[in-house]
Structure formats: structure tokens, C-alpha cells
Design an enzyme around this catalytic site. Structure first.
Site, PDB file in Angstrom:
ATOM      1  N   PRO A   2       3.281   5.226  21.662  1.00 23.83           N
ATOM      2  CA  PRO A   2       4.299   5.873  20.875  1.00 23.83           C
ATOM      3  C   PRO A   2       5.592   5.987  21.607  1.00 23.83           C
ATOM      4  CG  PRO A   2       2.700   7.439  21.709  1.00 23.83           C
ATOM      5  CD  PRO A   2       2.556   6.183  22.450  1.00 23.83           C
ATOM      6  N   GLU A   3       6.626   5.677  20.884  1.00 24.81           N
ATOM      7  CA  GLU A   3       7.986   5.882  21.370  1.00 24.81           C
ATOM      8  C   GLU A   3       8.564   7.042  20.571  1.00 24.81           C
ATOM      9  OE1 GLU A   3      10.069   2.109  21.581  1.00 24.81           O
ATOM     10  OE2 GLU A   3       8.188   1.026  21.570  1.00 24.81           O
ATOM     11  N   LYS A  58       9.147  11.326  25.069  1.00 30.54           N
ATOM     12  CA  LYS A  58       7.912  10.953  24.368  1.00 30.54           C
ATOM     13  C   LYS A  58       6.830  12.002  24.572  1.00 30.54           C
ATOM     14  CE  LYS A  58       9.205   6.213  25.400  1.00 30.54           C
ATOM     15  NZ  LYS A  58       8.924   5.056  26.279  1.00 30.54           N
TER      16      LYS A  58
END
Length: 271
Positions: A2-3, A58
Site C-alpha cells: 500500500p501506498e 504509509k
DNA sequence: AGTCGCCTGGTA
DNA sequence: TACCAGGCGACT
């Protein structure tokens, strides 16, 4: 996984789902992923109410009573699911936080790179977050960005992904932002003209916004807090498109390695 | 500034 | 069998 857009999507959902819930217990079968230790986390968070959920870079931040924060980093393959305790568990479940009303917060992570981290008090929170650069939608202004680029000869893509310089951009959105701005990922940052820098600055916001609008990129393992896919993967501009046609000129998208990461760009459009 | 390690699994 | 994977910290 995930960004920024993926973590932001989870954050927005969890903020609604977790508000007011009480923590009953936490358990894990991979103690290495719990910081500073399962014992300490357990001792501190059991019985605490969840006050809210935020994101920095993040990193997800779950705020509890008594100035406690539970930080969650998903790294490459982490998932955070809000489920009923009766639902079947994921094969790669690493930790569970049981909540009031028969609910659970489940942490899945195939590759075990992610972690849950207890942060006690404002000082510790500040020191945890101080390593992160400005947030694209808060305090990343163009004057700073321009200065950042002129300050280094590193490849621009490496700079964009450096969390201490700018928060939240990872491999997918770095590739796509550089395409939108027509900048070659390997170009030394200090060789980028002011005009191109402005374009790139705008492109960063544009791709991150698109990522959020499509609820993230479910290319491999990313799913939101309810286990649903995002759809930004249907809108990749260059990422994972090696050999396919550039949407701008029709040339073949090229794949190279930069800083050990797969890097995708159009050799005609991105100079 | 560049490479390696952390882990497990999917795919060529 | 080899290489690849939304990250990042610790090493040269």
C-alpha cells in the site's frame, strides 16, 4: 502493498468502523510483528476505547484513550480487515484485535514485513513520525519541492519514493506521476527544469487523487478494510505495462531497474 | 548512492 | 530454476 491512496482508503473506512469500539484482547502467532512486544501491547491496550484513525505517510495510526496510539505498517502484503468474529479467517492472518460488539480487527500479512507498534504519549508519537517528509495533500508546497529536486543528483524516481523527503509515494504512483509529467525516471533530479518540476508536482497530486478515487490499486494483495478490491489497477499508465503501448505515443513501454525496483516508462515521451 | 535482508508465494 | 512482487532499514 500500500501506498498513500491505499492506506488513506483503509483509514477513511476504519475511522467510521472503529470509532467508539473497545479493545478486548490482542493475539498473534508472529510475535516479531508486534512492537515492542505482545506482552507490553496487551498490557496497555486492553480495555481501551478507540478514539479515531489517522494516517501519516504509509503508516496507519489508531488513536486510543490515555494518549496511546497503535501504529500499523502494512509494508508489501499487509491487510487490515474489520470483520465479525464468526467470519472465516485468512490463511495469512498474523494478529487479531478483538473488539466490542463481536467485531475483530484482523492483520493479515503473507510476507511478514508489516508490524503493529504501540506508541505511548505525544513525545514518542513525534519521534516516530519525525522521519517522514511533507504530506502531498497537506504541506508539500512547490517551493520545497523545487528546492528538493535541485538539492540532489539522484534519479528523480528514487527521490519521489524517499519517505524522508516526501511521504506516501511508492512504486506504482511514482511511475505513473513521472509518465504524466513526461519525465524520465532515471533523470537526475537536479537536471529537471523548473517547468517540468511544476508539471511533476501537479502530476503527483493527480495520480494520488486518482488512486484514492478508485479506492487504491488491488494489483496483488491489497484489499480495503472490508476485504473489497480497489480499481486503480485498471487505470495504470505505465506500471506493469512493459511491452504494451504508451497511451500517449503508442511506443512500447520499457522496463528497467532503478534502486532495485521495477521501473516502467515510455522511452519516447519521457526524456 | 547502491545493495542486501526480511519472508512467502506466483509465474515465466 | 530463476525472477518477480504496492516497503524500508541496515549495511557497505
Amino acid at each position: 502493498m500500500p501506498e498513500l491512496p491505499e492506506v488513506e482508503t483503509i483509514k477513511r473506512d476504519l475511522a467510521k468502523l472503529l470509532a467508539g469500539k473497545k479493545i478486548f484482547n490482542i493475539s498473534t502467532n508472529t510475535p516479531k510483528q508486534i512492537r515492542p512486544s505482545l506482552k507490553t501491547v496487551k498490557k496497555n491496550i486492553i480495555g481501551k476505547k478507540i478514539k479515531g484513525v489517522k494516517r501519516r505517510a504509509k503508516l496507519l495510526l489508531i488513536f486510543l484513550e490515555d494518549n496511546l496510539v497503535l501504529g500499523v505498517h502494512l509494508k508489501m502484503t499487509g491487510q487490515l480487515f474489520f470483520k465479525k468474529n464468526t467470519e472465516p479467517k485468512n490463511k495469512h492472518q498474523r494478529a487479531v484485535i478483538t473488539l466490542s460488539e463481536g467485531k475483530e480487527l484482523r492483520f493479515n500479512d503473507l510476507r511478514k514485513f508489516g508490524y503493529l507498534q504501540l506508541i505511548k504519549g505525544k513525545k514518542e508519537l513525534d519521534s516516530t513520525l519525525e522521519k517522514y517528509g511533507p504530506e502531498p495533500f497537506l504541506d508539500l508546497d512547490f517551493v520545497y519541492f523545487k528546492k528538493l529536486l535541485t538539492s540532489t543528483s539522484r534519479a528523480i524516481k528514487i527521490v519521489l519514493m524517499d519517505q524522508s523527503k516526501i511521504s506516501g509515494i511508492g512504486n506504482i504512483y511514482a511511475n505513473d506521476a513521472l509518465f504524466l509529467a513526461r519525465v524520465n525516471p532515471a533523470k537526475p533530479a537536479n537536471k529537471i527544469t523548473a517547468g517540468k518540476a511544476k508539471k511533476l508536482y501537479n502530476s503527483i497530486h493527480q495520480v494520488l487523487k486518482a488512486g484514492i478515487r478508485f479506492r487504491g490499486a488491488s494489483d496483488q494483495s491489497y484489499l480495503d478494510a472490508l476485504g473489497q478490491k480497489g480499481s486503480y489497477q485498471d487505470h495504470f499508465l505505465t506500471y506493469k505495462r512493459a511491452g504494451e503501448k504508451c497511451f500517449n505515443c503508442g511506443a512500447k513501454i520499457k522496463r528497467i531497474k532503478l534502486g532495485g525496483r521495477g521501473t516502467f516508462y515510455c522511452p519516447i515521451c519521457q526524456k
